[in-house]
Motif scaffolding. Structure first.
Motif, short mmCIF file in Angstrom:
data_model
loop_
_atom_site.label_atom_id
_atom_site.label_comp_id
_atom_site.label_asym_id
_atom_site.label_seq_id
_atom_site.Cartn_x
_atom_site.Cartn_y
_atom_site.Cartn_z
N PHE A 71 45.56 69.16 57.10
CA PHE A 71 46.14 69.16 55.67
C PHE A 71 45.92 68.15 54.88
O PHE A 71 45.58 68.14 53.72
CB PHE A 71 47.51 69.87 55.99
N ALA A 72 46.39 67.03 55.43
CA ALA A 72 46.24 65.84 54.60
C ALA A 72 44.79 65.48 54.27
O ALA A 72 44.54 65.09 53.04
CB ALA A 72 46.81 64.67 55.45
N THR A 73 43.88 65.56 55.11
CA THR A 73 42.56 65.42 54.62
C THR A 73 42.14 66.57 53.66
O THR A 73 41.37 66.27 52.82
CB THR A 73 41.59 65.72 55.97
N LEU A 74 42.45 67.66 53.68
CA LEU A 74 42.28 68.70 52.57
C LEU A 74 42.50 68.35 51.47
O LEU A 74 41.76 68.58 50.53
CB LEU A 74 42.72 70.13 53.01
N ARG A 75 43.64 67.57 51.10
CA ARG A 75 44.13 67.09 49.90
C ARG A 75 42.88 66.43 49.04
O ARG A 75 42.93 66.34 47.97
CB ARG A 75 45.27 66.32 50.18
N GLY A 76 42.20 65.71 49.69
CA GLY A 76 41.18 64.73 49.33
C GLY A 76 39.93 65.51 49.13
O GLY A 76 38.81 64.67 48.41
N LEU A 77 39.46 66.56 49.38
CA LEU A 77 38.19 67.33 49.36
C LEU A 77 37.90 67.78 47.78
O LEU A 77 39.02 68.06 46.98
CB LEU A 77 38.11 68.40 50.13
N PRO A 78 36.87 67.84 47.31
CA PRO A 78 36.60 68.08 45.86
C PRO A 78 37.12 69.63 45.67
O PRO A 78 37.31 69.79 44.38
CB PRO A 78 35.15 67.83 45.63
N PHE A 79 37.08 70.45 46.47
CA PHE A 79 37.34 71.81 46.04
C PHE A 79 38.93 72.26 46.17
O PHE A 79 39.13 73.21 46.20
CB PHE A 79 36.40 72.80 46.75
N ILE A 80 39.69 71.18 46.50
CA ILE A 80 40.97 71.42 46.43
C ILE A 80 41.65 70.55 45.37
O ILE A 80 41.51 69.50 45.14
CB ILE A 80 41.61 70.76 47.95
N THR A 81 42.82 71.11 44.88
CA THR A 81 43.56 70.41 43.73
C THR A 81 44.88 70.32 44.43
O THR A 81 45.50 70.94 45.04
CB THR A 81 43.88 71.32 42.58
N ASP A 82 45.09 68.86 44.64
CA ASP A 82 46.52 68.25 45.16
C ASP A 82 47.92 68.48 44.19
O ASP A 82 47.42 67.75 43.15
CB ASP A 82 46.19 66.97 45.68
N GLN A 83 48.58 69.31 44.68
CA GLN A 83 49.77 69.40 43.63
C GLN A 83 50.77 68.47 43.97
O GLN A 83 52.19 68.75 43.87
CB GLN A 83 50.24 70.60 43.38
N GLY A 84 50.78 67.46 44.95
CA GLY A 84 52.01 66.71 45.62
C GLY A 84 52.90 67.53 46.29
O GLY A 84 52.31 68.12 47.41
N GLN A 85 54.02 67.38 46.24
CA GLN A 85 55.24 68.06 46.92
C GLN A 85 54.90 69.52 47.00
O GLN A 85 55.50 70.34 47.86
CB GLN A 85 56.38 67.73 46.58
N ARG A 86 54.45 70.19 45.78
CA ARG A 86 54.09 71.45 45.85
C ARG A 86 53.30 72.17 46.58
O ARG A 86 53.15 73.41 46.85
CB ARG A 86 53.79 71.94 44.23
N GLY A 87 52.19 71.22 47.05
CA GLY A 87 51.19 71.63 48.03
C GLY A 87 49.54 71.53 47.48
O GLY A 87 49.48 70.65 46.86
N ILE A 88 48.87 72.53 48.00
CA ILE A 88 47.41 72.60 47.50
C ILE A 88 47.00 73.76 47.02
O ILE A 88 47.59 74.70 47.47
CB ILE A 88 46.48 71.96 48.70
N MET A 89 45.86 73.74 46.44
CA MET A 89 45.28 75.05 46.07
C MET A 89 43.95 74.70 45.81
O MET A 89 43.40 73.79 45.55
CB MET A 89 46.07 75.48 44.54
N LEU A 90 43.07 75.94 45.52
CA LEU A 90 41.61 75.68 45.63
C LEU A 90 41.29 75.37 44.06
O LEU A 90 42.12 75.87 42.98
CB LEU A 90 40.98 76.94 45.71
N ASN A 91 40.48 74.82 43.92
CA ASN A 91 39.91 74.14 42.63
C ASN A 91 38.90 75.35 42.15
O ASN A 91 37.73 75.17 42.66
CB ASN A 91 39.23 72.66 42.64
N HIS A 92 39.04 76.05 41.30
CA HIS A 92 38.12 76.98 40.59
C HIS A 92 36.83 76.46 40.19
O HIS A 92 35.88 77.20 40.24
CB HIS A 92 38.81 77.61 39.51
N SER A 93 36.92 75.33 39.81
CA SER A 93 35.67 74.72 39.09
C SER A 93 34.59 74.03 40.26
O SER A 93 33.47 73.80 40.09
CB SER A 93 36.12 73.65 37.99
N ALA A 94 35.16 74.23 41.54
CA ALA A 94 34.31 73.61 42.60
C ALA A 94 34.10 74.74 43.74
O ALA A 94 34.09 74.33 45.03
CB ALA A 94 35.17 72.36 43.02
N PHE A 95 34.07 76.11 43.18
CA PHE A 95 33.81 76.88 44.24
C PHE A 95 32.55 76.79 44.78
O PHE A 95 32.39 77.27 45.95
CB PHE A 95 34.01 78.40 43.53
#
Length: 104
Positions: A46-70
């Motif tokens: 999960f921590a590694t996913l935070r740094g991938l370009p298609f993931i948006t890291d929202q800090g304590q709120r979690g992560i979500m997909l980056n729509h511009s990097a589908f």
């Protein structure tokens, strides 16, 4: 990165994705499919996913997909997770850049 765990987390993230609503680590780990004794490794994935370009890291709120990097997400899911083009098209319904990625 343990790709099998990253793929399990991404599968759950794609399945539950809602635009603009991140998912917290505990929630994603709860719904992802992996062996329970690998919980520590799943947290690292999960921590590694935070740094991938298609993931948006929202800090304590979690992560979500980056729509511009589908495109990058689709390429990762195909190359690393073994998703077929059919599965990608079904699960990434709103992606329109299929001609710009190599799924072969």
């Amino acid at each position: 990165m343990q790709s099998d765990l990253a793929c399990a987390l991404l599968e759950a993230l794609v399945a539950t994705h809602r635009y603009g609503q991140p998912i917290a680590q505990d929630e994603l780990l709860r719904i992802a499919s992996y062996k329970s004794h690998r919980g520590g490794d799943a947290k690292q994935a999960f921590a590694t996913l935070r740094g991938l370009p298609f993931i948006t890291d929202q800090g304590q709120r979690g992560i979500m997909l980056n729509h511009s990097a589908f495109g990058q997400l689709a390429q990762f899911l195909a190359n690393t997770c073994g998703w077929s083009e059919f599965e990608l098209r079904i699960r990434l319904k709103h992606f329109e850049g299929w001609d710009d990625i190599d799924l072969g």
